[in-house]
Design a protein around this motif. Structure first.
Motif, PDB file in Angstrom:
ATOM      1  N   THR A 101      -0.321  -0.584   3.206  1.00  0.00           N
ATOM      2  CA  THR A 101       0.525   0.640   2.374  1.00  0.00           C
ATOM      3  C   THR A 101       0.667   0.913   1.988  1.00  0.00           C
ATOM      4  O   THR A 101       1.009   0.714   0.943  1.00  0.00           O
ATOM      5  CB  THR A 101       1.801  -0.424   3.630  1.00  0.00           C
ATOM      6  OG1 THR A 101       0.999  -1.950   4.802  1.00  0.00           O
ATOM      7  CG2 THR A 101       3.439   0.284   4.245  1.00  0.00           C
ATOM      8  N   LEU A 102       1.449   2.620   2.261  1.00  0.00           N
ATOM      9  CA  LEU A 102       1.518   3.165   1.105  1.00  0.00           C
ATOM     10  C   LEU A 102       3.215   3.295   0.282  1.00  0.00           C
ATOM     11  O   LEU A 102       4.052   2.579   0.967  1.00  0.00           O
ATOM     12  CB  LEU A 102       1.913   4.445   1.514  1.00  0.00           C
ATOM     13  CG  LEU A 102      -0.188   4.895   2.243  1.00  0.00           C
ATOM     14  CD1 LEU A 102       0.018   6.564   2.870  1.00  0.00           C
ATOM     15  CD2 LEU A 102      -0.533   4.987   0.533  1.00  0.00           C
ATOM     16  N   VAL A 103       2.644   2.830  -0.909  1.00  0.00           N
ATOM     17  CA  VAL A 103       4.165   2.736  -1.961  1.00  0.00           C
ATOM     18  C   VAL A 103       5.430   3.912  -1.076  1.00  0.00           C
ATOM     19  O   VAL A 103       6.596   3.207  -0.866  1.00  0.00           O
ATOM     20  CB  VAL A 103       4.135   3.379  -3.098  1.00  0.00           C
ATOM     21  CG1 VAL A 103       5.105   2.884  -3.874  1.00  0.00           C
ATOM     22  CG2 VAL A 103       3.072   1.350  -3.335  1.00  0.00           C
ATOM     23  N   SER A 104       4.595   4.766  -1.338  1.00  0.00           N
ATOM     24  CA  SER A 104       5.793   6.039  -1.023  1.00  0.00           C
ATOM     25  C   SER A 104       6.322   6.067   0.729  1.00  0.00           C
ATOM     26  O   SER A 104       7.307   6.908   0.855  1.00  0.00           O
ATOM     27  CB  SER A 104       4.784   7.332  -0.659  1.00  0.00           C
ATOM     28  OG  SER A 104       3.806   7.141   0.344  1.00  0.00           O
ATOM     29  N   ASP A 105       5.663   5.511   1.759  1.00  0.00           N
ATOM     30  CA  ASP A 105       5.576   4.871   3.158  1.00  0.00           C
ATOM     31  C   ASP A 105       7.201   3.732   3.156  1.00  0.00           C
ATOM     32  O   ASP A 105       7.996   4.332   3.375  1.00  0.00           O
ATOM     33  CB  ASP A 105       4.818   4.422   3.474  1.00  0.00           C
ATOM     34  CG  ASP A 105       3.906   6.714   4.439  1.00  0.00           C
ATOM     35  OD1 ASP A 105       4.298   7.245   4.200  1.00  0.00           O
ATOM     36  OD2 ASP A 105       2.414   6.053   5.025  1.00  0.00           O
ATOM     37  N   LEU A 106       6.983   2.615   1.905  1.00  0.00           N
ATOM     38  CA  LEU A 106       8.071   2.097   1.987  1.00  0.00           C
ATOM     39  C   LEU A 106       9.340   2.765   1.751  1.00  0.00           C
ATOM     40  O   LEU A 106      10.777   2.286   2.124  1.00  0.00           O
ATOM     41  CB  LEU A 106       7.800   0.938   1.398  1.00  0.00           C
ATOM     42  CG  LEU A 106       7.114   0.024   1.783  1.00  0.00           C
ATOM     43  CD1 LEU A 106       6.062  -1.294   1.285  1.00  0.00           C
ATOM     44  CD2 LEU A 106       8.106  -0.258   2.887  1.00  0.00           C
ATOM     45  N   PHE A 137       9.494  -3.549   9.073  1.00  0.00           N
ATOM     46  CA  PHE A 137       8.984  -2.355   8.638  1.00  0.00           C
ATOM     47  C   PHE A 137       8.237  -1.354   9.445  1.00  0.00           C
ATOM     48  O   PHE A 137       6.244  -2.487  10.049  1.00  0.00           O
ATOM     49  CB  PHE A 137       8.410  -1.629   6.989  1.00  0.00           C
ATOM     50  CG  PHE A 137       7.805  -0.746   6.814  1.00  0.00           C
ATOM     51  CD1 PHE A 137       8.864  -0.121   6.566  1.00  0.00           C
ATOM     52  CD2 PHE A 137       6.640  -0.356   6.488  1.00  0.00           C
ATOM     53  CE1 PHE A 137       8.227   1.703   6.266  1.00  0.00           C
ATOM     54  CE2 PHE A 137       6.085   0.536   6.309  1.00  0.00           C
ATOM     55  CZ  PHE A 137       7.089   1.924   6.174  1.00  0.00           C
ATOM     56  N   ASN A 138       7.716  -0.488  10.553  1.00  0.00           N
ATOM     57  CA  ASN A 138       6.917   0.726  10.874  1.00  0.00           C
ATOM     58  C   ASN A 138       6.777   1.227  10.915  1.00  0.00           C
ATOM     59  O   ASN A 138       6.750   2.194  11.371  1.00  0.00           O
ATOM     60  CB  ASN A 138       7.153  -0.099  12.437  1.00  0.00           C
ATOM     61  CG  ASN A 138       8.304   0.266  13.023  1.00  0.00           C
ATOM     62  OD1 ASN A 138       9.383   1.263  12.140  1.00  0.00           O
ATOM     63  ND2 ASN A 138       9.416   0.236  14.454  1.00  0.00           N
TER      64      ASN A 138
END
Length: 229
Positions: A101-106, A137-138
């Motif tokens: 999972t990307l930090v930027s996406d979170l 989160f999705n």
């Protein structure tokens, strides 16, 4: 909407899928869950449970909260609160997120939740018990299980907003770094703060890091080095 019934037996609860200290969750029908409260929270002769019901009702009645999972229909009798139906959201708890999972996406999900936090705060909702198991989160980020929040018109909305955002970020930070967040960050600086964390991890690892798995494995070493220097 409140629906009056005489007994929980009037509802087809369906298959039990989980539960916690105050409730059980059932799959009522495809796409709809039912949260049934245990006896300690059900007795509406208890003033504390009346306040509990009022919190649930207040959150349920707020217009347009797309990223808060809350009651659709509240089932009760004159003396007892049975529970409420809610929409199913296919998403993962923070502790179950994949390492890639990307930090930027979170952080984008966290930013997208901002409007809902503002709406809760403007309705004088002081969120309680915000942790990794009630943040989902999705690609988008959701809050759930806000039933133990407090509602009081004496609360200052801006203070509520800042506190809720900070508490959500604390859970995110731990999920992304395996270190407890202790700093002070303004609401407009969360993104740049995490960018600095990722940059420090990348410098330490001598390669570009982007995922929570990479940051989780690296940042505790960076943090230890920083605190010891």
């Amino acid at each position: 909407m409140e629906k009056y019934i005489e007994s929980i037996n009037e509802i087809n609860l369906g298959r039990r899928i989980g539960g916690g200290s105050c409730s059980e969750v059932f799959e009522m029908e495809p796409g709809i869950y039912f949260k049934r409260f245990c006896d300690d929270y059900a007795d509406l002769d208890d003033p504390i449970n009346i306040e509990f019901l009022e919190t649930i009702r207040t959150i349920s009645d707020i217009d347009y909260l797309p990223f808060v999972i809350r009651g659709k229909d509240i089932y009760r009798s004159s003396k007892e609160l049975f529970g409420y139906s809610m929409d199913e959201v296919l998403a993962l708890e923070l502790e179950d997120l994949a390492d890639d999972t990307l930090v930027s996406d979170l952080m984008l999900g966290f930013d997208g939740l901002k409007y809902s936090v503002r709406k809760l705060s403007d309705n004088h909702v002081k969120t309680e018990d915000i942790g990794g198991d009630n943040i989902l989160f999705n690609g988008d980020m959701y809050l759930l299980d806000l039933d133990l929040s407090l509602v009081d018109k004496r609360f200052v909305p801006d203070e509520l907003y800042e506190a809720t955002r900070r508490n959500i970020f604390k859970s995110l930070f731990y999920a992304m770094t395996s270190v407890y967040f202790k700093g002070q960050v303004s609401d407009d600086d969360y993104f740049s703060y995490m960018n600095r964390i990722v940059d420090r991890c990348s410098e330490y690892a001598n390669r570009e890091l982007k995922t929570i798995g990479d940051v989780r494995s690296t940042y505790p070493k960076v943090y230890k080095k920083t605190t010891m220097s």
